[in-house]
Design a protein around this motif. Structure first.
Motif, short mmCIF file in Angstrom:
data_model
loop_
_atom_site.label_atom_id
_atom_site.label_comp_id
_atom_site.label_asym_id
_atom_site.label_seq_id
_atom_site.Cartn_x
_atom_site.Cartn_y
_atom_site.Cartn_z
N PHE A 1 14.20 13.30 -55.66
CA PHE A 1 13.45 12.54 -54.66
C PHE A 1 13.87 13.00 -53.26
N ARG B 1 9.48 14.92 -55.39
CA ARG B 1 8.74 13.66 -55.50
C ARG B 1 8.96 12.84 -54.23
N HIS B 2 7.95 12.03 -53.86
CA HIS B 2 8.01 11.24 -52.64
C HIS B 2 8.05 9.74 -52.89
N TYR C 1 5.55 15.95 -59.91
CA TYR C 1 4.90 14.70 -59.54
C TYR C 1 3.45 14.64 -59.95
N HIS C 2 2.84 15.75 -60.43
CA HIS C 2 1.46 15.64 -60.87
C HIS C 2 1.10 16.58 -62.02
N ASN D 1 12.95 5.05 -56.77
CA ASN D 1 12.86 6.43 -56.33
C ASN D 1 13.93 7.34 -56.91
N ASP E 1 4.12 4.80 -55.95
CA ASP E 1 4.12 4.06 -57.21
C ASP E 1 2.95 3.07 -57.25
N ASP F 1 4.69 4.31 -51.20
CA ASP F 1 5.93 3.92 -51.86
C ASP F 1 6.15 2.43 -51.66
N THR G 1 -0.74 9.73 -56.85
CA THR G 1 0.03 8.49 -56.83
C THR G 1 1.37 8.67 -56.11
N ASP G 2 2.08 9.75 -56.41
CA ASP G 2 3.40 9.99 -55.82
C ASP G 2 3.35 10.13 -54.30
N ARG G 3 2.26 10.60 -53.77
CA ARG G 3 2.16 10.86 -52.33
C ARG G 3 1.48 9.72 -51.56
N VAL H 1 0.58 10.17 -64.01
CA VAL H 1 1.75 9.47 -63.48
C VAL H 1 3.03 9.76 -64.27
#
Length: 79
Positions: free
Chosen positions: A32, A40-41, A76-77, A25, A44, A19, A14-16, A68
Motif C-alpha cells: 500500500f 494499491r491505493h 489492484y485490478h 489498507n 474499498d 478509501d 475500486t482501489d483508486r 476486487v
C-alpha cells in the motif's frame, strides 16, 4: 423497469476511487502506497458507498466496478 442498456453507467477502479476505511489498507505487508502508481491505493466498498450520492448527482444510475480480488502481489485490478 428500465433496461440497463439505457442507463448512464459510471465505471471505476475500486482501489483508486475512494478509501473509506483506512484500517484495511495494510492487510498485505508493503503493498500500500498512494505515492506510487504501481501500488494499491486503498479504495474499498466503504468509500464507494460514501460516494454514491456523487455518482447519482452526475446522472449515473449504475456502476461498473473493477475486479476486487488480489490476483498477485500488489495487484489492484489485473485487467
Amino acid at each position: 423497469q428500465k433496461n440497463w442498456r439505457s442507463l448512464a453507467i459510471y465505471q471505476l477502479l475500486t482501489d483508486r476511487f475512494a478509501d473509506g476505511d483506512p484500517r484495511n489498507n495494510e492487510i498485505h505487508d508493503g503493498d500500500f502506497d498512494v505515492r506510487d502508481m504501481t501500488f494499491r491505493h486503498g479504495g474499498d466498498f466503504v468509500g464507494l458507498k460514501q460516494k454514491l450520492p456523487y455518482i447519482k448527482g452526475l446522472g449515473c444510475r449504475a456502476i461498473w466496478i473493477s475486479p476486487v480480488f488480489l490476483n498477485g502481489p500488489n495487484s489492484y485490478h489485473q485487467y
